[in-house]
Design a protein around this motif. Structure first.
Motif, mmCIF file in Angstrom:
data_model
loop_
_atom_site.group_PDB
_atom_site.id
_atom_site.type_symbol
_atom_site.label_atom_id
_atom_site.label_comp_id
_atom_site.label_asym_id
_atom_site.label_seq_id
_atom_site.Cartn_x
_atom_site.Cartn_y
_atom_site.Cartn_z
ATOM 1 N N THR A 151 72.712 21.458 42.241
ATOM 2 C CA THR A 151 72.175 20.186 41.810
ATOM 3 C C THR A 151 73.057 19.021 42.263
ATOM 4 O O THR A 151 72.319 17.989 42.519
ATOM 5 C CB THR A 151 72.301 20.221 40.160
ATOM 6 O OG1 THR A 151 71.600 21.183 39.499
ATOM 7 C CG2 THR A 151 71.873 18.980 39.514
ATOM 8 N N ASN A 152 74.357 19.295 42.584
ATOM 9 C CA ASN A 152 75.260 18.163 42.958
ATOM 10 C C ASN A 152 74.988 18.074 44.593
ATOM 11 O O ASN A 152 75.173 16.995 44.920
ATOM 12 C CB ASN A 152 76.739 18.719 42.618
ATOM 13 C CG ASN A 152 76.857 18.415 41.155
ATOM 14 O OD1 ASN A 152 76.150 18.013 40.380
ATOM 15 N ND2 ASN A 152 77.973 19.135 40.712
ATOM 16 N N ALA A 172 75.275 30.167 36.691
ATOM 17 C CA ALA A 172 75.675 28.834 36.324
ATOM 18 C C ALA A 172 76.225 27.876 37.213
ATOM 19 O O ALA A 172 75.703 26.737 37.556
ATOM 20 C CB ALA A 172 76.518 29.050 35.217
ATOM 21 N N LEU A 173 77.156 28.654 38.081
ATOM 22 C CA LEU A 173 77.964 27.590 38.927
ATOM 23 C C LEU A 173 77.042 27.500 40.339
ATOM 24 O O LEU A 173 77.278 26.292 40.932
ATOM 25 C CB LEU A 173 79.483 28.349 39.510
ATOM 26 C CG LEU A 173 80.390 28.779 38.353
ATOM 27 C CD1 LEU A 173 81.466 29.517 38.759
ATOM 28 C CD2 LEU A 173 80.853 27.302 37.858
ATOM 29 N N SER A 174 76.113 28.277 40.729
ATOM 30 C CA SER A 174 75.517 28.014 42.033
ATOM 31 C C SER A 174 74.329 26.953 41.604
ATOM 32 O O SER A 174 74.200 26.215 42.328
ATOM 33 C CB SER A 174 74.807 29.253 42.255
ATOM 34 O OG SER A 174 74.050 29.987 41.456
ATOM 35 N N LYS A 175 73.835 27.056 40.242
ATOM 36 C CA LYS A 175 72.769 26.116 39.909
ATOM 37 C C LYS A 175 73.510 24.801 39.865
ATOM 38 O O LYS A 175 72.955 23.588 40.278
ATOM 39 C CB LYS A 175 72.238 26.515 38.659
ATOM 40 C CG LYS A 175 71.097 25.513 38.130
ATOM 41 C CD LYS A 175 70.432 26.124 36.951
ATOM 42 C CE LYS A 175 69.293 24.973 36.405
ATOM 43 N NZ LYS A 175 68.867 25.428 35.276
ATOM 44 N N ARG A 176 74.737 24.653 39.326
ATOM 45 C CA ARG A 176 75.517 23.514 39.276
ATOM 46 C C ARG A 176 75.921 22.693 40.676
ATOM 47 O O ARG A 176 75.478 21.656 40.745
ATOM 48 C CB ARG A 176 76.762 23.561 38.371
ATOM 49 C CG ARG A 176 77.593 22.186 38.386
ATOM 50 C CD ARG A 176 78.760 22.544 37.488
ATOM 51 N NE ARG A 176 79.423 21.496 37.198
ATOM 52 C CZ ARG A 176 80.696 21.137 36.726
ATOM 53 N NH1 ARG A 176 81.330 22.218 35.830
ATOM 54 N NH2 ARG A 176 81.288 20.193 36.413
ATOM 55 N N ALA A 177 76.150 23.587 41.355
ATOM 56 C CA ALA A 177 76.581 22.968 42.669
ATOM 57 C C ALA A 177 75.507 22.702 43.591
ATOM 58 O O ALA A 177 75.162 21.747 44.284
ATOM 59 C CB ALA A 177 77.195 24.374 43.724
ATOM 60 N N TYR A 220 71.503 30.882 44.383
ATOM 61 C CA TYR A 220 70.789 30.767 43.023
ATOM 62 C C TYR A 220 69.780 31.749 42.773
ATOM 63 O O TYR A 220 69.517 32.572 41.788
ATOM 64 C CB TYR A 220 70.684 29.385 42.532
ATOM 65 C CG TYR A 220 69.841 29.175 41.182
ATOM 66 C CD1 TYR A 220 70.831 29.503 39.971
ATOM 67 C CD2 TYR A 220 68.460 28.875 41.110
ATOM 68 C CE1 TYR A 220 69.965 29.251 38.841
ATOM 69 C CE2 TYR A 220 68.181 28.915 40.065
ATOM 70 C CZ TYR A 220 68.868 28.884 38.886
ATOM 71 O OH TYR A 220 68.274 28.789 37.408
ATOM 72 N N HIS A 223 73.132 22.304 50.086
ATOM 73 C CA HIS A 223 71.971 22.505 49.058
ATOM 74 C C HIS A 223 71.028 23.735 49.451
ATOM 75 O O HIS A 223 70.902 24.577 48.408
ATOM 76 C CB HIS A 223 70.947 21.291 49.093
ATOM 77 C CG HIS A 223 69.772 21.446 47.882
ATOM 78 N ND1 HIS A 223 69.042 22.218 48.206
ATOM 79 C CD2 HIS A 223 70.084 20.937 46.710
ATOM 80 C CE1 HIS A 223 68.162 22.063 46.777
ATOM 81 N NE2 HIS A 223 68.980 21.230 46.080
#
Length: 298
Positions: free
Chosen positions: A271-272, A264-269, A287, A280
């Protein structure tokens, strides 16, 4: 929560086997159904004991008979989260085999009492050996074949010959001997287990003149015992593998819980972060690796 095999074992309460239904409710419905065919003498006491056993699983696997008469071997272990993992193996076939084995032994004993015994008489003075018809059948030799001591001993398994020869020689000398078990190899190559009992016969002066013997074919009994040992060994082998499966399932569950925040956190990071930047790329690598680990757990 249970698998399909568990649902098959407890098909009467299949509709209740879902998360959220208390075990006590499932038990109550099952006992009520059992009362129609195999009533319990004290359903309340039985249910209370069953609940107690459920809350305090025994340290060793236990056999339990189901409502429909089938038997299962149950291994229950308390998990770290307070729940109970239960492994149940249908051993109805094994119980039936044990019952069949007991019946087979009874039939064999009955047959021995009625007509399943051959008799042999050895004249110590002349050396002549007289066999009954059934003794010929047991040894697998034609009835017109002369059976002297020499012919008899050649049928005995090579590993047993010295022992059999010594014991029978001692009996002829008047030395008491316990029932003798040995193997023979019939002319057709069949291996047969025999149990022989000997009794010396004396003349008026007390001299041994003959030795009367009974011989019984116990091959079926020994084979049944060997099959039971094989079944027991196979059951123990399966229990070990089932226990390993339970252990692996627990580890997979814990690993999956560990991977959830990483994914969850790696996907969010990712994306940002700006596409094409090093950040990225790094978060995308994390991820993708986490996804691969999650698939391995599945």
């Amino acid at each position: 929560m249970c698998n399909a095999a568990h649902e098959e074992l407890y098909s009467v309460v299949r509709s209740l086997l879902r998360p959220g239904v208390p075990f006590e409710e499932i038990l109550r419905v099952g006992v009520s159904h059992a009362g129609k065919g195999r009533p319990k003498s004290d359903p309340e006491a039985w249910s209370a004991q069953r609940l107690l056993d459920r809350r305090n699983p025994p340290a060793r696997p236990a056999e339990r008979q189901l409502w429909d008469g089938r038997w299962v071997l149950v291994c229950e272990r308390r998990m770290s989260d307070g729940g109970i993992a239960s492994l149940e193996i249908d051993i109805t076939a094994l119980k039936e085999m044990q019952r069949a084995l007991r019946e087979s032994e009874q039939r064999l004993a009955r047959a021995q009492r009625i007509a399943g015994v051959g008799d042999i008489e050895h004249n110590v003075v002349t050396g002549k050996v007289t066999w009954s018809d059934h003794a010929y059948d047991i040894y697998g030799v034609p009835k017109d074949r002369p059976l002297t001591w020499k012919n008899f001993i050649t049928l005995v398994h090579p590993e047993d010959r010295e022992r059999v020869s010594k014991i029978l020689d001692d009996v002829c000398k008047g030395i008491p001997a316990a029932p003798l078990e040995y193997r023979i190899i019939r002319p057709d190559g069949t291996l047969v287990h025999l149990l022989r009992e000997n009794e010396p016969i004396h003349d008026r002066s007390g001299k041994i003149v003959r030795v009367a013997s009974t011989v019984k074919d116990i091959t079926e009994l020994r084979q049944s015992q060997a099959r039971e040992r094989e079944l027991h060994a196979a059951l123990q082998h399966r229990q070990k593998f089932e226990a390993l499966g339970t252990l692996a399932g627990g580890i997979a569950h814990d690993m999956n819980n560990t991977l959830v925040p990483i994914l969850a956190l790696s996907k969010r990071a990712m994306t940002n972060a700006l596409i094409g930047t090093r950040e990225h790329t790094n978060f995308e690598t994390i991820y993708r690796a986490s996804e691969h680990a999650r698939d391995l757990v599945k």
